[in-house]
Scaffold this motif. Structure first.
Motif, short mmCIF file in Angstrom:
data_model
loop_
_atom_site.label_atom_id
_atom_site.label_comp_id
_atom_site.label_asym_id
_atom_site.label_seq_id
_atom_site.Cartn_x
_atom_site.Cartn_y
_atom_site.Cartn_z
N CYS A 63 2.74 9.28 -0.65
CA CYS A 63 2.01 8.82 0.54
C CYS A 63 0.50 9.00 0.45
O CYS A 63 -0.21 8.86 1.45
CB CYS A 63 2.55 9.54 1.77
SG CYS A 63 4.31 9.31 2.01
N GLY A 73 -4.77 7.18 2.30
CA GLY A 73 -3.44 6.64 2.07
C GLY A 73 -2.42 7.02 3.13
O GLY A 73 -2.61 7.96 3.90
N ILE A 75 2.10 5.80 4.12
CA ILE A 75 3.21 4.86 4.05
C ILE A 75 3.81 4.79 5.44
O ILE A 75 4.18 5.81 6.01
CB ILE A 75 4.28 5.28 3.02
CG1 ILE A 75 3.70 5.26 1.60
CG2 ILE A 75 5.50 4.36 3.12
CD1 ILE A 75 4.66 5.73 0.53
N LEU A 89 7.06 3.76 -4.34
CA LEU A 89 5.99 3.33 -3.43
C LEU A 89 4.80 4.27 -3.62
O LEU A 89 4.91 5.46 -3.31
CB LEU A 89 6.46 3.38 -1.97
CG LEU A 89 7.40 2.27 -1.49
CD1 LEU A 89 8.77 2.38 -2.12
CD2 LEU A 89 7.50 2.30 0.01
N GLY A 91 1.30 4.96 -2.22
CA GLY A 91 0.60 4.59 -1.00
C GLY A 91 -0.81 5.10 -0.83
O GLY A 91 -1.28 5.21 0.29
N ILE A 95 0.39 1.57 2.62
CA ILE A 95 1.53 0.64 2.59
C ILE A 95 2.13 0.58 3.98
O ILE A 95 2.43 1.61 4.57
CB ILE A 95 2.61 1.10 1.59
CG1 ILE A 95 2.07 1.07 0.16
CG2 ILE A 95 3.87 0.24 1.71
CD1 ILE A 95 3.02 1.64 -0.88
N SER A 111 -0.18 0.34 -4.36
CA SER A 111 -1.43 0.12 -3.63
C SER A 111 -2.62 0.79 -4.30
O SER A 111 -3.70 0.86 -3.75
CB SER A 111 -1.30 0.62 -2.18
OG SER A 111 -1.21 2.02 -2.14
#
Length: 189
Positions: A63, A73, A75, A89, A91, A95, A111
């Motif tokens: 995250c 950042g 998520i 993911l 982030g 995201i 990202s």
């Protein structure tokens, strides 16, 4: 939403304890969501979780919030989001998955990316951070990669192993590397 800036010592300690113990799973349980025991969440204080979310085994949700990303950042997972097994993911750039987004097995949302400059070879490389947003009801096929700066509209279908960069309109079906629109699913309107 979440602000960038260095976290307090208590927030950093809280995140470290949550990462080690998996206590964030209790919060998920209260929202009628499930995070599999083998799934990992880094910096869980930056995970914004909706109701009825499913994060399946082997997935990694990073995250952001670390020094190398300028403490930026997050998520954000909307209601009814399903993250398939072994999804990744990253982030640091942010995201946001709207309600009822489904990620197939092995999907990657990136990202953040290394920047091509002189610092690349140094001890502290620089990164490009760009947000990813996926609209309500979108389905992402297994093995697909969504790159930073991508914005997918609602009810978008991404074919397996596709690589998406940039904007995708509502109701589009995209495939390939780089992904291109092959049809619009007008029946969903």
């Amino acid at each position: 939403m979440l602000t960038s800036g260095k976290p307090t010592k208590w927030r950093a300690l809280s995140d470290a304890i949550a990462e080690l113990t998996g206590v964030y799973r209790v919060t998920a349980f209260h929202r009628r969501s499930v995070i599999a025991l083998s799934a990992r969440v880094k910096t869980p204080s930056r995970l914004l979780l909706g109701h009825h979310v499913s994060v399946q085994s082997g997935s990694i949700l990073h995250c952001g919030g670390k020094a190398w990303a300028g403490y930026a950042g997050f998520i954000r997972l909307g209601n009814g989001v399903s993250i398939g097994p072994y999804c990744i993911l990253y982030g640091a750039g942010g995201i946001a998955l709207d309600d009822y987004v489904h990620l197939g097995p092995g999907v990657m949302l990136m990202s953040q990316a290394g920047r091509h400059d002189a610092k690349r070879l140094g001890r502290h490389p620089t990164y490009n951070l760009a947000p990813i947003r996926i609209g309500t009801g979108s389905w992402i096929g297994s093995g697909a990669t969504i790159l930073g700066g991508a914005t997918l509209g609602c009810c978008v279908n991404v074919g397996p192993n596709s690589v998406v960069a940039g904007d995708v309109p509502d109701y589009a079906v995209v495939v390939g590397n780089p992904a291109r629109v092959v049809m619009k699913n007008e029946a969903l309107k």
